[in-house]
Structure formats: structure tokens, C-alpha cells
Design a protein around this motif. Structure first.
Motif, PDB file in Angstrom:
ATOM      1  N   VAL A 238       0.954  -1.406   0.311  1.00  0.00           N
ATOM      2  CA  VAL A 238       0.162  -0.185   0.075  1.00  0.00           C
ATOM      3  C   VAL A 238       0.375   1.303   0.122  1.00  0.00           C
ATOM      4  O   VAL A 238       1.562   1.781   0.980  1.00  0.00           O
ATOM      5  CB  VAL A 238      -1.396  -0.051   1.432  1.00  0.00           C
ATOM      6  N   GLY A 239       0.672   1.923  -1.304  1.00  0.00           N
ATOM      7  CA  GLY A 239       2.164   3.114  -0.755  1.00  0.00           C
ATOM      8  C   GLY A 239       1.309   3.938  -0.673  1.00  0.00           C
ATOM      9  O   GLY A 239      -0.899   4.482   0.343  1.00  0.00           O
ATOM     10  N   GLU A 241       1.016   7.998   1.112  1.00  0.00           N
ATOM     11  CA  GLU A 241       1.673   9.484   1.105  1.00  0.00           C
ATOM     12  C   GLU A 241       1.074  10.408   2.338  1.00  0.00           C
ATOM     13  O   GLU A 241      -0.081  10.569   2.943  1.00  0.00           O
ATOM     14  CB  GLU A 241       0.527  10.345  -0.329  1.00  0.00           C
ATOM     15  N   THR A 243      -0.745  13.650   4.050  1.00  0.00           N
ATOM     16  CA  THR A 243      -0.543  14.666   3.175  1.00  0.00           C
ATOM     17  C   THR A 243      -0.483  16.321   3.701  1.00  0.00           C
ATOM     18  O   THR A 243      -1.094  17.721   3.303  1.00  0.00           O
ATOM     19  CB  THR A 243      -2.046  15.114   1.766  1.00  0.00           C
ATOM     20  N   ARG A 249      -3.195   9.525   2.489  1.00  0.00           N
ATOM     21  CA  ARG A 249      -3.705   9.051   1.069  1.00  0.00           C
ATOM     22  C   ARG A 249      -2.949   8.301   0.620  1.00  0.00           C
ATOM     23  O   ARG A 249      -1.718   7.560   0.632  1.00  0.00           O
ATOM     24  CB  ARG A 249      -3.377  10.789  -0.120  1.00  0.00           C
ATOM     25  N   PHE A 250      -3.731   7.041  -0.186  1.00  0.00           N
ATOM     26  CA  PHE A 250      -3.486   5.616  -0.409  1.00  0.00           C
ATOM     27  C   PHE A 250      -3.283   5.213  -1.010  1.00  0.00           C
ATOM     28  O   PHE A 250      -4.642   5.691  -1.927  1.00  0.00           O
ATOM     29  CB  PHE A 250      -4.698   4.911   0.718  1.00  0.00           C
ATOM     30  N   ASP A 251      -2.922   4.699  -2.287  1.00  0.00           N
ATOM     31  CA  ASP A 251      -2.242   4.006  -3.501  1.00  0.00           C
ATOM     32  C   ASP A 251      -2.403   2.797  -2.802  1.00  0.00           C
ATOM     33  O   ASP A 251      -1.494   2.078  -2.921  1.00  0.00           O
ATOM     34  CB  ASP A 251      -0.900   4.702  -4.315  1.00  0.00           C
ATOM     35  N   SER A 253      -2.038   0.796  -6.119  1.00  0.00           N
ATOM     36  CA  SER A 253      -2.350  -0.121  -7.384  1.00  0.00           C
ATOM     37  C   SER A 253      -1.672  -1.408  -7.575  1.00  0.00           C
ATOM     38  O   SER A 253      -1.850  -1.581  -7.591  1.00  0.00           O
ATOM     39  CB  SER A 253      -2.052   1.116  -8.273  1.00  0.00           C
ATOM     40  N   ARG A 254      -0.059  -0.889  -6.293  1.00  0.00           N
ATOM     41  CA  ARG A 254       0.425  -2.070  -6.167  1.00  0.00           C
ATOM     42  C   ARG A 254      -0.087  -3.381  -5.511  1.00  0.00           C
ATOM     43  O   ARG A 254       0.156  -4.551  -5.977  1.00  0.00           O
ATOM     44  CB  ARG A 254       1.924  -1.451  -5.084  1.00  0.00           C
ATOM     45  N   ASN A 256      -3.345  -3.896  -6.126  1.00  0.00           N
ATOM     46  CA  ASN A 256      -4.042  -5.000  -6.769  1.00  0.00           C
ATOM     47  C   ASN A 256      -3.453  -5.222  -8.483  1.00  0.00           C
ATOM     48  O   ASN A 256      -3.969  -6.247  -8.380  1.00  0.00           O
ATOM     49  CB  ASN A 256      -4.681  -2.863  -7.558  1.00  0.00           C
ATOM     50  N   TYR A 324     -11.607   0.091  -1.433  1.00  0.00           N
ATOM     51  CA  TYR A 324     -10.877  -1.131  -2.207  1.00  0.00           C
ATOM     52  C   TYR A 324     -11.550  -2.111  -2.339  1.00  0.00           C
ATOM     53  O   TYR A 324     -11.611  -2.955  -3.769  1.00  0.00           O
ATOM     54  CB  TYR A 324      -9.081  -0.637  -1.858  1.00  0.00           C
TER      55      TYR A 324
END
Length: 562
Positions: A238-239, A241, A243, A249-251, A253-254, A256, A324
Motif C-alpha cells: 500500500v502506497g 502519502e 498530505t 492518501r493511499f495508493d 495500485s501495487r 491490485n 478497495y
């Protein structure tokens, strides 16, 4: 003089002792199953180049590997029971190497070839005219050993009888902790680089082919077997950041890509990494985030589990994760942890941590490796995973669903395990135990733990098999790192056979009923006290005979209907 002997997969052939196991020249399987046997060989003189040839109607499905030797400084703790082959340090048969041009016979040493038959599905067998029209089909398999010039040195013929039925899909949930950081470290690749993803998929495919259908998923670096105050290499899907002050904030994509990779190889269930530290739930796991353009660690051993900062983080992260999961239809296929192996002294810490998670994860499955019944009684762990030497109170309490696990501590009292020094029947017997007691899932901590205890340093698993003198050899990993992917072990192949025994019993139950199916296993393996988790290592011949009877009963049930 050159000698050969056909053996079952349950023999262990040591280079420094006489081979006393009786020959086994026939076996039984179902379509869709992976079946193994061995051909042991011994030469009076050095033969620097052996060649192997397999001849059989099943030849396209046959692979032959050489059983290698691994060193063990710690084959057993100081208090082993009688269920060990030996407890002395030395070389133990375990890794399965390709039987290439460097295969040789060393003077006066017994060595072994591992023959694997990956039987096709029934439909493919019928299309290839292999299944025949009767309830069973018998296939000779000749393994021929020659020298480099093609001169025949010896040969063995094994007969594999395949019942006209297909092994059903595995129902048992099965996770063996998958250490993605060990793969990156061993191969010298950056975490989640393209090279790492290629290796991960190769290892995930191997795991799935051996019955792993749930995978440890490192949302953040898993806080497992880590020295207090120490760190494992960052392995975070989980990315994050930062802010603003305490805002994130969460990413995904990895994460996924991880899910897609697992789905591609056949893994459908996801074991989310622990959200609090091991042995007490007192701290946050290691979490890194991008702050002002730089990646920094924001939580870890210096973060109190019940502190405001981590609570605020979870209050933002968990809703985003839930969204998600639901968006991708994963909510019924994920399992969460709080903290591994909690004990009564940690109960209040565990309770507080669980309450934080339940603010957002109510309705999701939670499970935990533990041995104390009170955590289940108080509703803190709805799916308990007790060790197989602590499972009796959970069985007596009628817990459903019930999992089990074993690790280094399950080293005596007759319980199943798969240390180098144990007979393979003590590994394989787990399958009938899982069936009898209706166990829903199995967990083990070491698919590929290639670090020393507490993850203090990298080890070479071909040289160090006990995590640096911490755990009996065979506890920390079941695969070795090959040049481009995993090298299987005897223990890993036999463990798959245990799961196949379970699946065969489930198929038989669907044909003739549970009582009749269980009766066959009990007659062969139960003895005076019946099948139990403390029954020790059964006679290998009885295990093989039990499976043969199960397969014949399955084949007969289909023949009767037809």
C-alpha cells in the motif's frame, strides 16, 4: 556392482547408512493428482555421469529429479520423542534438484531419484485414451539408469494404478507464510521491481500447485519474527502519502497487481498482514510514507499501538482499504490479523487493538495463531488457529470453523510435523487428521523464511537450514532458492500428498458417506485409540494401503452407478 531399489515417497534415503526399506513397486492415485515414488541407487565405484530415461504411457507427465542432501546442525531440540529417524547433526535428504548431466553415483553411497507423475484431469486422460473403460487403469513406469555412453546400469519398473475419478478441488484453506522480502534479498532485486514481480509469480505458482490457496499479503512490512527494535526490509504493497499533519492518501495500485498475480496462478484468498506487532500487540508495524517528496518510516517499534497517531492513521486507512476490497469483490476472500500468538498476559493489549480495528472491519473474518482458549471464549478471536498440540480444548468446545498450525514447538508428543529428522509418514498423516476432525484451515509460518531468527541476517538455505541454530531443520522453509525460482523439497512434495489424501477422503465421503469413508482410514491407521493429533508417525505401508483402499472404494462407487 550397481544396485537399484524402488521405494515410495515416504522413504528417506541417507547416504551414510544401509538402505533397509523394503521395495515398493506399485501405487494408487486419481486423475488430477500429483504422485511420487523413488528409485534409489548405489554403486561400488565412482560413476561420474549417469543418464536417466523414463519409459511409460504416462511419459509426457513424468519428471525425474535427484534427491540432494542438506546439512543440519540442529535436527532436533534436546527433548525429542521417539518419532525421529535420527537426531544427530549431518546430511539429510531434502532438496529436489534437476537430474541433469552432472548426476553421478558416489562410491558406496545410497542416493535417490524422485519420480513425479503429474496426472492430467480425467477429461484430458480420456481424450488421450489413457483412462480406459474400467474402474481403474494400470500404467507401467520404467526408470532406466545408464552411463554416459548409454550402457544400461540398472532399471526399476513401478506400476501406477489410476482410479477412474478425478481428485476434487481443495476445500481446506491453507496458508504458509510467504516471505516476499526473503525473495528480494536472496536474488538481490529491488522490492517490487519487475525482476521481483517475475520471481514472486514463479514462487506463488509453486505455492498454489502445492495446495496454498491463501497468501500472506504485506499491506505493510509484516511484523513477524523481527527482533524488538529491529527491522525487516520494507515490503509494503500500500502506497502512503502524508498530505498534512496526520492526514494521509493511499495508493492501492501495487496491492491490485498483487491480487491480479495471485488470481493468475490460482490463489483466491488473502491473509492480510498483521496490523500490530507480534507477541503482544503493543506497537505498530513498520510503515513508510512519502512526506515532502521523500519516503520515510512513520510508524514502527517506537509507535504505541493504542497511541493517538496510529489510531488516527488506521481511521483513515481502514475505510479506504474496505472500499478497495468491496470495489474489487474481495471482501469475502480476505482474513485479518491483530497480532500473532497472543498469550493471556497480552489479553488487554490485544483487546484494545482489536477494538480499534473493529471500528471499520466489523463483518470481516479475523483469525489468529494462538494456544490459549480464553481468547476464543471471550470472543476476541472468532476463528482460532491453535497448534496441533494444543487443539484438544477447541475440539472439546465444538469450535467451528477450526484451524490448526504447527511450528518448531510442535516437536514431540506424537504430533505431525515435517522436520528433516522426522519420517515422512509423520508429515503425510496430517491429511487424515484434518479430515477426521473437520479442520477448516491450516497455517504454517515458513514457506521460505531465509533469514536467521528475528530476521537479523540473511542465510544461505543450502548451508543453514535451522535459521541460525534457532529452529529444527525443516521448520523455516519448504522450498530452496533456485537460479530462476523455487527448488522443491521432499517435505513439500509429501505435504502435498497429505492434502491430496484429504481431498480423496472428501470425494469418497460424497460417494458413500462420511462414516464409511472414515472407517477405512480408522481401520488402517487408527490402532487401538483411533486417529488423533498425537498418534505419531504411522507405518508408511499402512498409510499407502489406506490410500489404496480409499481410491478403490471411490472407483467402485462410480462403477456401481454406471
Amino acid at each position: 556392482m550397481f544396485e537399484t531399489r524402488c521405494l515410495s515417497s515416504l522413504s528417506k534415503v541417507f547416504a551414510d547408512e544401509a538402505l533397509t526399506d523394503a521395495p515398493v513397486r506399485e501405487g494408487s492415485a486419481l486423475w488430477g493428482e500429483t504422485f511420487s515414488f523413488q528409485v534409489a541407487y548405489r554403486s561400488e565405484t565412482l560413476l561420474p555421469a549417469l543418464r536417466i530415461r523414463a519409459a511409460s504411457p504416462l511419459e509426457p507427465y513424468i519428471a525425474v529429479r535427484a534427491v540432494g542432501l542438506s546439512p543440519s546442525d540442529l535436527p532436533a531440540y534436546s527433548n525429542p520423542d521417539e518419532g525421529y529417524l535420527r537426531t544427530t547433526p549431518g546430511l539429510y535428504p531434502d532438496p529436489l534438484f534437476p537430474a541433469g548431466d552432472d548426476l553421478r553415483a558416489l562410491p558406496k553411497q545410497w542416493r535417490s531419484l524422485w519420480v513425479t507423475v503429474s496426472l492430467p484431469a480425467l477429461a484430458e486422460a480420456e481424450a488421450a485414451a489413457l483412462a480406459g473403460s474400467g474402474p481403474e487403469a494400470a500404467f507401467p513406469i520404467e526408470i532406466v539408469l545408464t552411463d554416459a555412453e548409454g550402457n544400461r546400469l540398472g532399471a526399476e519398473t513401478f506400476e501406477l494404478v489410476v482410479g477412474r475419478a478425478e481428485l476434487p478441488e481443495q476445500r481446506l484453506l491453507h496458508t504458509e507464510w510467504f516471505h516476499a522480502d526473503c525473495i528480494a534479498t536472496r536474488y538481490g532485486v529491488e522490492a517490487f521491481s519487475e525482476a521481483h514481480w517475475r520471481l514472486l509469480e514463479t514462487y506463488l505458482d509453486n505455492a498454489c500447485s502445492h495446495g496454498i490457496n491463501m497468501i500472506l499479503t504485506p499491506l505493510f512490512t509484516p511484523p513477524l519474527d523481527t527482533a524488538i527494535g529491529g527491522e525487516r526490509p520494507t515490503m509494503q504493497l500500500v502506497g502512503v502519502e502524508e498530505t498534512g499533519e496526520g492526514e494521509y492518501r493511499f495508493d492501492f495500485s501495487r496491492l491490485n497487481r498483487w491480487v491480479e498475480t495471485c488470481h493468475r496462478v490460482g490463489i483466491r484468498h488473502f491473509e492480510m498482514s498483521h496490523l500490530f506487532t507480534q507477541w503482544g500487540a503493543k506497537h505498530a508495524p513498520k510503515i513508510v510514507a512519502v512526506r515532502d517528496g521523500e519516503e520515510k518510516r512513520i510508524f514502527g517499534w517506537d509507535t504505541e499501538a493504542a497511541g493517538e497517531s496510529y489510531g488516527r492513521f488506521l481511521d483513515q486507512f481502514l475505510p479506504a482499504l474496505v472500499a478497495y476490497l468491496k470495489e474489487n469483490g474481495l471482501e469475502k476472500n480476505v482474513y485479518f490479523h491483530v497480532s500473532d500468538e497472543p498469550i493471556p498476559d497480552n489479553l488487554e493489549h490485544y483487546r484494545a487493538a482489536k477494538q480499534v480495528l473493529m471500528r471499520h472491519l466489523d463483518g470481516f473474518a479475523f483469525f489468529e495463531a494462538l494456544s490459549d482458549y480464553s481468547f476464543y471464549e471471550q470472543g476476541l478471536v472468532p476463528i482460532p488457529v491453535p497448534a496441533n498440540n494444543h487443539i484438544e480444548p477447541f475440539l472439546e468446545g465444538g469450535v467451528e470453523p477450526l484451524w490448526t498450525y504447527y511450528c518448531c514447538s510442535q516437536n514431540r508428543d506424537g504430533v505431525a510435523n515435517r522436520f528433516f529428522a522426522m519420517p515422512s509418514s509423520r508429515n503425510r498423516v496430517l491429511g487424515v487428521q484434518l479430515y477426521k476432525f473437520r479442520i477448516a484451515g491450516f497455517l504454517q509460518w515458513g514457506y521460505n523464511f531465509w533469514y536467521s531468527q528475528y530476521s537479523k541476517r540473511e542465510i544461505d538455505p543450502f548451508r543453514v537450514t535451522d535459521a541460525g541454530g534457532a529452529f529444527p531443520s525443516g521448520d523455516a522453509f519448504v522450498v530452496y532458492p533456485g537460479e530462476d525460482g523455487p527448488i522443491d523439497s521432499i517435505r513439500w512434495e509429501v505435504f502435498r500428498e497429505a492434502l491430496q489424501d484429504l481431498r480423496a477422503l472428501e470425494l469418497l465421503e460424497s460417494r458413500i458417506g462420511r462414516d464409511a469413508a472414515l472407517a477405512i482410514a480408522e481401520e488402517e491407521l487408527g490402532g487401538d485409540e483411533g486417529i488423533s493429533f498425537r498418534m505419531g508417525a504411522p507405518d508408511p505401508a499402512r498409510l499407502l494401503r489406506a490410500r489404496q483402499r480409499i481410491n478403490r472404494a471411490i472407483a467402485s462407487s462410480y462403477a456401481t452407478v454406471n
